[in-house]
Scaffold this motif. Structure first.
Motif, PDB file in Angstrom:
ATOM      1  N   PRO A 134       1.216  -0.837  -0.282  1.00  0.00           N
ATOM      2  CA  PRO A 134       0.257  -0.144  -0.194  1.00  0.00           C
ATOM      3  C   PRO A 134       0.836   1.131  -0.224  1.00  0.00           C
ATOM      4  CG  PRO A 134      -1.178  -1.245   1.315  1.00  0.00           C
ATOM      5  CD  PRO A 134       0.450  -2.101   1.239  1.00  0.00           C
ATOM      6  N   SER A 135       0.706   1.624  -0.666  1.00  0.00           N
ATOM      7  CA  SER A 135       1.291   3.491  -0.909  1.00  0.00           C
ATOM      8  C   SER A 135       0.249   4.593  -0.694  1.00  0.00           C
ATOM      9  CB  SER A 135       1.798   3.387  -2.223  1.00  0.00           C
ATOM     10  OG  SER A 135       2.114   4.668  -2.103  1.00  0.00           O
ATOM     11  N   ARG A 136      -0.532   4.673  -1.387  1.00  0.00           N
ATOM     12  CA  ARG A 136      -1.966   5.723  -1.534  1.00  0.00           C
ATOM     13  C   ARG A 136      -3.245   6.141  -1.035  1.00  0.00           C
ATOM     14  NH1 ARG A 136       2.945   8.014  -0.203  1.00  0.00           N
ATOM     15  NH2 ARG A 136       4.714   9.061  -1.433  1.00  0.00           N
ATOM     16  N   THR A 137      -4.016   6.547  -0.866  1.00  0.00           N
ATOM     17  CA  THR A 137      -5.288   6.401  -0.698  1.00  0.00           C
ATOM     18  C   THR A 137      -6.189   7.774  -0.528  1.00  0.00           C
ATOM     19  OG1 THR A 137      -7.164   5.412  -0.187  1.00  0.00           O
ATOM     20  CG2 THR A 137      -5.564   5.687   1.781  1.00  0.00           C
ATOM     21  N   ARG A 138      -7.549   8.095  -1.252  1.00  0.00           N
ATOM     22  CA  ARG A 138      -7.637   9.251  -1.238  1.00  0.00           C
ATOM     23  C   ARG A 138      -9.681   9.071  -1.524  1.00  0.00           C
ATOM     24  NH1 ARG A 138      -4.368  11.178   1.499  1.00  0.00           N
ATOM     25  NH2 ARG A 138      -3.396  12.967   1.347  1.00  0.00           N
ATOM     26  N   LEU A 139      -9.940   9.546  -0.644  1.00  0.00           N
ATOM     27  CA  LEU A 139     -11.440   9.624  -1.092  1.00  0.00           C
ATOM     28  C   LEU A 139     -12.192  11.078  -1.122  1.00  0.00           C
ATOM     29  CD1 LEU A 139     -12.788   8.000   2.605  1.00  0.00           C
ATOM     30  CD2 LEU A 139     -13.162   6.760   0.307  1.00  0.00           C
ATOM     31  N   SER A 140     -13.330  10.857  -2.216  1.00  0.00           N
ATOM     32  CA  SER A 140     -13.211  12.600  -2.877  1.00  0.00           C
ATOM     33  C   SER A 140     -14.141  12.967  -1.345  1.00  0.00           C
ATOM     34  CB  SER A 140     -14.362  12.261  -4.691  1.00  0.00           C
ATOM     35  OG  SER A 140     -15.998  11.107  -3.573  1.00  0.00           O
ATOM     36  N   PRO A 141     -14.454  14.183  -1.703  1.00  0.00           N
ATOM     37  CA  PRO A 141     -15.120  14.913  -0.489  1.00  0.00           C
ATOM     38  C   PRO A 141     -16.347  14.611  -0.470  1.00  0.00           C
ATOM     39  CG  PRO A 141     -14.598  16.496  -2.403  1.00  0.00           C
ATOM     40  CD  PRO A 141     -14.330  14.885  -3.761  1.00  0.00           C
ATOM     41  N   ASP A 142     -17.316  13.762  -1.444  1.00  0.00           N
ATOM     42  CA  ASP A 142     -18.675  13.442  -0.892  1.00  0.00           C
ATOM     43  C   ASP A 142     -18.466  12.029  -0.368  1.00  0.00           C
ATOM     44  OD1 ASP A 142     -18.110  12.419  -3.072  1.00  0.00           O
ATOM     45  OD2 ASP A 142     -20.512  13.311  -3.633  1.00  0.00           O
ATOM     46  N   SER A 144     -17.636   9.131  -2.550  1.00  0.00           N
ATOM     47  CA  SER A 144     -18.689   8.300  -3.983  1.00  0.00           C
ATOM     48  C   SER A 144     -17.660   7.865  -4.156  1.00  0.00           C
ATOM     49  CB  SER A 144     -19.421   8.866  -3.878  1.00  0.00           C
ATOM     50  OG  SER A 144     -18.973  10.411  -5.273  1.00  0.00           O
ATOM     51  N   LEU A 145     -16.221   8.435  -4.244  1.00  0.00           N
ATOM     52  CA  LEU A 145     -15.401   7.397  -4.956  1.00  0.00           C
ATOM     53  C   LEU A 145     -13.368   7.278  -4.248  1.00  0.00           C
ATOM     54  CD1 LEU A 145     -15.331  10.235  -8.092  1.00  0.00           C
ATOM     55  CD2 LEU A 145     -16.191   7.830  -8.085  1.00  0.00           C
ATOM     56  N   ILE A 146     -13.550   6.107  -4.726  1.00  0.00           N
ATOM     57  CA  ILE A 146     -12.240   5.895  -4.090  1.00  0.00           C
ATOM     58  C   ILE A 146     -10.551   5.684  -4.647  1.00  0.00           C
ATOM     59  CG2 ILE A 146     -10.894   3.763  -2.552  1.00  0.00           C
ATOM     60  CD1 ILE A 146     -14.210   3.219  -2.234  1.00  0.00           C
ATOM     61  N   ALA A 147     -10.310   6.243  -4.389  1.00  0.00           N
ATOM     62  CA  ALA A 147      -8.612   5.678  -5.078  1.00  0.00           C
ATOM     63  C   ALA A 147      -7.243   5.433  -4.508  1.00  0.00           C
ATOM     64  CB  ALA A 147      -7.793   7.759  -5.919  1.00  0.00           C
ATOM     65  N   THR A 148      -6.515   4.289  -5.065  1.00  0.00           N
ATOM     66  CA  THR A 148      -5.493   3.757  -3.921  1.00  0.00           C
ATOM     67  C   THR A 148      -4.630   3.449  -5.000  1.00  0.00           C
ATOM     68  OG1 THR A 148      -6.609   1.631  -5.003  1.00  0.00           O
ATOM     69  CG2 THR A 148      -7.383   2.198  -2.826  1.00  0.00           C
ATOM     70  N   THR A 149      -3.388   3.568  -4.963  1.00  0.00           N
ATOM     71  CA  THR A 149      -2.243   3.444  -5.128  1.00  0.00           C
ATOM     72  C   THR A 149      -1.371   2.372  -4.670  1.00  0.00           C
ATOM     73  OG1 THR A 149      -2.035   5.481  -6.391  1.00  0.00           O
ATOM     74  CG2 THR A 149       0.364   4.276  -6.456  1.00  0.00           C
ATOM     75  N   SER A 150      -0.672   1.327  -4.884  1.00  0.00           N
ATOM     76  CA  SER A 150       0.360   0.169  -4.473  1.00  0.00           C
ATOM     77  C   SER A 150       0.985   0.145  -5.491  1.00  0.00           C
ATOM     78  CB  SER A 150      -0.633  -0.773  -4.759  1.00  0.00           C
ATOM     79  OG  SER A 150      -1.913  -1.188  -3.932  1.00  0.00           O
ATOM     80  N   PHE A 151       2.646  -0.261  -4.584  1.00  0.00           N
ATOM     81  CA  PHE A 151       3.841  -0.616  -5.231  1.00  0.00           C
ATOM     82  C   PHE A 151       3.040  -2.274  -6.072  1.00  0.00           C
ATOM     83  CE2 PHE A 151       5.481   2.374  -2.346  1.00  0.00           C
ATOM     84  CZ  PHE A 151       6.168   4.184  -3.193  1.00  0.00           C
ATOM     85  N   VAL A 152       3.791  -2.009  -6.842  1.00  0.00           N
ATOM     86  CA  VAL A 152       3.574  -3.587  -7.564  1.00  0.00           C
ATOM     87  C   VAL A 152       5.169  -4.101  -7.624  1.00  0.00           C
ATOM     88  CG1 VAL A 152       3.229  -4.987 -10.311  1.00  0.00           C
ATOM     89  CG2 VAL A 152       1.489  -2.702  -9.779  1.00  0.00           C
ATOM     90  N   THR A 153       5.846  -3.095  -7.765  1.00  0.00           N
ATOM     91  CA  THR A 153       7.870  -4.030  -7.961  1.00  0.00           C
ATOM     92  C   THR A 153       8.548  -2.346  -6.719  1.00  0.00           C
ATOM     93  OG1 THR A 153       8.309  -2.651  -9.438  1.00  0.00           O
ATOM     94  CG2 THR A 153       7.678  -5.017  -9.601  1.00  0.00           C
ATOM     95  N   GLY A 154       9.008  -2.539  -5.898  1.00  0.00           N
ATOM     96  CA  GLY A 154       9.798  -1.557  -5.267  1.00  0.00           C
ATOM     97  C   GLY A 154       8.918  -1.174  -4.303  1.00  0.00           C
TER      98      GLY A 154
END
Length: 339
Positions: A134-142, A144-154
Motif C-alpha cells: 500500500p502506498s496512497r489512498t484518497r476519497l472524494s469530498p463526498d 463516493s469515489l476511492i483511489a488506491t495506489t500500490s507498489f507492484v514492484t519496489g
C-alpha cells in the motif's frame, strides 16, 4: 575414509549450530515483536465511552506498543491532546468521517495486501485485494469515489524501476480501472510514452481529479487533470508529485524534487492554479508523503524519526511559508474531518 567421515561430522555440527542460532534469533525477534505489540502504548487516551467527534484529525498511530498501526483521532483544535483509538489497523487511512478507506497488510503465512471501505462505526462495507505494498489512498469530498495506489514492484518512489497501480472505483461498486489506461493528452494532443506510472490522486469532485503521471523514458513527472467520464489525463505542469488540492480548490500542494544532481530530495511546494505561481516551503528535510491540508493555511505530512525505526510524527507547515513543527507525535497518514 576416516578423515572424510570426520569432515562430514564437523559439517553437520556446523549446520546444526547455524540452524539452532537462526532459530534462537528468529524466536528472539518474534518474542521482541510480540512483547512490543502487547506492551501498553505510552499515549494519552480519550475515554472509550466518549470518542472524539466533530472537527478532527484521523491518522495511523505509530506509538510503540499495543496501539501501533491502529487508527486514531485527535481534536483538530487540540492535536497534541488525548486520542481516540479505533478497532482497526491500517498502513494508510483516509476518511470523510462517515466512511473511511483503509489500506492494510495481512502478514499471514503468505503476506497479502487489501483495501477496506469502512462505515462510521468501522464496520467493513467492501474489501478488495491490492497487487502490492500500500502506498496512497484518497476519497472524494463526498466519499463516493476511492483511489488506491500500490507498489507492484519496489518499495519507494525513489527506487529506479518501480511500478505502481492506481485504481479508482466508486463506493457503489463501479470500477473505473487502472488510470494508467486513460488517454494522456498534452495541449490537446495524445502522447503515448512507452512507460507510464500513476500515483497520488486528489479529487476535485465526482468526475475530476488530479494525479501524478511519470515517464522515465521521456524524463517527465507531470501533474495531470483527470476526467473519469472522458477517461483522459491532461498535462497541467511538469515536476509535480503527489498533489493535494486545498479545501478552497485554488491551490495544489505537492512534493518537488529539488536535488540538482542524480539523487532525489523532495521539498514541499504550493502551486496557485490561477496564476501558476509556485512557492517552495521552509521544510528542508526530505518529505516522501502526500501532504494533507489541515485548512486553507496549513499543510500536514508525516516524517519518520531517524533514531526510532517505525516511529513517525505528523508535522505542520504554513502554506504561505514559515517554520514547520510537530503537530501530532507518533502518527502517520493524517486525514482531516471537517464539520
Amino acid at each position: 575414509m576416516i578423515e572424510r567421515k570426520r569432515r562430514v561430522t564437523v559439517f553437520v555440527l556446523v549446520v546444526l549450530v547455524v540452524v539452532v542460532a537462526a532459530g534462537a534469533y528468529g524466536w528472539s525477534e518474534y518474542s521482541r515483536s510480540r512483547d512490543a505489540q502487547t506492551t501498553a502504548s505510552d499515549v494519552d487516551l480519550a475515554p472509550a465511552d466518549a470518542p472524539i467527534t466533530g472537527e478532527r484529525i484521523v491518522f495511523r498511530s505509530t506509538a510503540p506498543g499495543d496501539l501501533y498501526g491502529r487508527v486514531a483521532a485527535v481534536a483538530a483544535d487540540d492535536p497534541g491532546g488525548p486520542r481516540s483509538v479505533a478497532p482497526v489497523a491500517c498502513d494508510r487511512i483516509d476518511t470523510t468521517g462517515d466512511q473511511s478507506v483503509c489500506l492494510r497488510t495481512d502478514r499471514g503465512i503468505v503476506t497479502t495486501f487489501e483495501a477496506q471501505l469502512l462505515d462510521a462505526d468501522w464496520q467493513v462495507i467492501q474489501t478488495w485485494p491490492l497487487p502490492g505494498i500500500p502506498s496512497r489512498t484518497r476519497l472524494s469530498p463526498d466519499g463516493s469515489l476511492i483511489a488506491t495506489t500500490s507498489f507492484v514492484t519496489g518499495h519507494s518512489y525513489a527506487t529506479t524501476g518501480f511500478s505502481t497501480e492506481t485504481v479508482i472505483h466508486s463506493a457503489g461498486g463501479d470500477d473505473y480501472g487502472n488510470i494508467e489506461e486513460f488517454t494522456l493528452l498534452e495541449n490537446g494532443a495524445e502522447i503515448a510514452p512507452v512507460d507510464r506510472n500513476m500515483w497520488g490522486v486528489t479529487f476535485v469532485d465526482d468526475t475530476t481529479f488530479y494525479a501524478t503521471t511519470q515517464s522515465r523514458a521521456l524524463g517527465h513527472t507531470w501533474l495531470v487533470e483527470g476526467d473519469l467520464e472522458a477517461r483522459t489525463l491532461s498535462v497541467v505542469r511538469d515536476g509535480v508529485e503527489c498533489p493535494s488540492l486545498s479545501p478552497d480548490g485554488s491551490r495544489i500542494a505537492f512534493k518537488k524534487d529539488v536535488d540538482d544532481g542524480s539523487g532525489v530530495h523532495w521539498s514541499i511546494a504550493v502551486l496557485d492554479l490561477a496564476s501558476g505561481e509556485e512557492t517552495v516551503l521552509d521544510e528542508e528535510r526530505n518529505v516522501d508523503d502526500q501532504v494533507e491540508w489541515l485548512d486553507d493555511d496549513t499543510l500536514l505530512y508525516g516524517l519518520p524519526r531517524d533514531d526510532e525505526p517505525g516511529v513517525s510524527d505528523v508535522w505542520a507547515v504554513p502554506a504561505a511559508g514559515g517554520a514547520p513543527k510537530v503537530l501530532i507525535p507518533e502518527a502517520w497518514s493524517p486525514a482531516v474531518v471537517r464539520s
